[in-house]
Design an enzyme around this catalytic site. Structure first.
Site, PDB file in Angstrom:
ATOM      1  N   HIS A  50      65.036 144.176  -9.274  1.00 17.21           N
ATOM      2  CA  HIS A  50      66.459 143.849  -9.276  1.00 17.21           C
ATOM      3  C   HIS A  50      66.742 142.607 -10.116  1.00 17.21           C
ATOM      4  O   HIS A  50      66.253 141.518  -9.803  1.00 17.21           O
ATOM      5  CB  HIS A  50      66.910 143.621  -7.829  1.00 17.21           C
ATOM      6  CG  HIS A  50      68.342 143.290  -7.668  1.00 17.21           C
ATOM      7  ND1 HIS A  50      68.775 142.074  -7.176  1.00 17.21           N
ATOM      8  CD2 HIS A  50      69.454 144.021  -7.913  1.00 17.21           C
ATOM      9  CE1 HIS A  50      70.097 142.070  -7.115  1.00 17.21           C
ATOM     10  NE2 HIS A  50      70.531 143.232  -7.562  1.00 17.21           N
ATOM     11  N   HIS A  92      75.283 138.711 -13.694  1.00 19.05           N
ATOM     12  CA  HIS A  92      75.770 139.323 -12.465  1.00 19.05           C
ATOM     13  C   HIS A  92      77.165 138.860 -12.073  1.00 19.05           C
ATOM     14  O   HIS A  92      78.066 139.670 -11.865  1.00 19.05           O
ATOM     15  CB  HIS A  92      74.811 139.040 -11.306  1.00 19.05           C
ATOM     16  CG  HIS A  92      75.307 139.561  -9.992  1.00 19.05           C
ATOM     17  ND1 HIS A  92      76.058 138.794  -9.129  1.00 19.05           N
ATOM     18  CD2 HIS A  92      75.174 140.782  -9.410  1.00 19.05           C
ATOM     19  CE1 HIS A  92      76.370 139.516  -8.064  1.00 19.05           C
ATOM     20  NE2 HIS A  92      75.846 140.721  -8.200  1.00 19.05           N
TER      21      HIS A  92
END
Length: 301
Positions: A50, A92
């Site tokens: 991730h 992100h």
């Protein structure tokens, strides 16, 4: 050649159709060749790094995916957003404050949104020091730079279109960059790339533009709503605290947009106990900041 567990099993399934909630969905039969059986035979869930190996290196940087590669992980996940001048970058948050030194470099420009800065301005930022001094000077990569590194590392990519409501047309632009980087040929589309989003509309747009692409919806729809998602996506990727074995089974019981049993890749799982728990639920993949911990726990690949 890499073969997804449910894809390997799906050829043995028998299907039927059911009209529900205004759409037609295909259901897969279960039995000896069910996704869980095939997955167990292949050694456990797929492990996705991730934002790279982000427990050990600054997330979404080239350092993070390089570390994932050195740890032996092919699949990396990233997040894509757009700058003021139209460049796609890998980050992100929709602001730059948490993972860069933007407050020092550009004081007075709060709230430091990605979309308010040019690509050249973002390229000046340090995206590594916040994590550790050994990563001082790491940068926010453009999507082009990121794809080049993933290709060099011979990795595979789970690409998330982040907050598409902030960036009209980002689906088409992302596909354009993927095309330019050589990521929309048959080999990449069938084996090396998945596009996902929390926005069902965004996933639907990607599927409409490139029906051959594997897509995933991030979330946990109610079982009754799953057939609608199956019309335009191949996977449902939920937060691990929101699922049960029955829910995972319900997803597996549907045929997705490509006529194969739908899959479940859950997130974010960083400890061995939770990894084993979701493995027992039958998930196909585990998205994790600590891929080595999860792989050791579940025997994934």
């Amino acid at each position: 050649m890499y073969v997804r567990p449910a894809a390997a099993a799906a050829a043995a399934f028998l299907g039927f159709t059911l009209t529900l909630l205004g759409g037609t969905a295909s259901y897969a039969a279960t039995g000896p060749d069910s996704p869980t059986t095939a997955r167990a035979a292949l050694g456990g869930p797929v492990v996705y790094a991730h934002r790279g190996a982000s427990a050990y290196a600054p997330e979404n940087t080239l350092d993070s995916i390089d570390l994932a590669m050195r740890l032996g992980f092919e699949w990396v996940e990233n997040d894509v957003q757009r700058t003021r001048d139209g460049e796609l970058v890998v980050i992100h948050d929709d602001t730059l404050a948490r993972t860069t030194d933007v407050e020092q470099v550009f004081p007075g420009r709060q709230p430091w949104r990605v979309k308010d800065f040019t690509a050249a301005e973002i390229a000046r930022l340090d995206a590594g020091s916040w994590f550790g001094e050994e990563y001082e000077g790491a940068r926010v990569p453009t999507l082009h730079e990121y794809l080049d590194r993933v290709s060099r590392n011979q990795q595979r990519l789970l690409l998330e279109i982040k907050k598409p409501e902030l960036y009209p047309g980002i689906e088409e632009q992302t596909l354009k960059v993927l095309e330019e980087a050589g990521w929309l040929d048959r080999r990449h589309v069938t084996q090396r790339l998945v596009v996902q989003s929390f926005s069902a509309d965004s996933v639907r747009i990607v599927h409409g533009l490139r029906p051959d692409l594997v897509t995933a919806f991030l979330g946990t729809p109610a079982v009754a709503d799953l057939p609608r998602y199956a019309q335009f996506t191949d996977r449902i990727n939920p937060w691990h605290t929101t699922i049960s074995a029955d829910w995972v089974s319900a997803v597996h019981g549907l045929l997705g947009a490509h006529g194969k049993a739908m899959e479940v890749d859950t997130w974010i799982v960083d400890d061995a106990a939770t990894a084993r728990k979701v493995q027992a639920m039958g998930v196909d993949g585990i998205i994790t900041n600590a891929p080595d911990v999860v792989q050791e726990a579940v025997g994934g690949y």
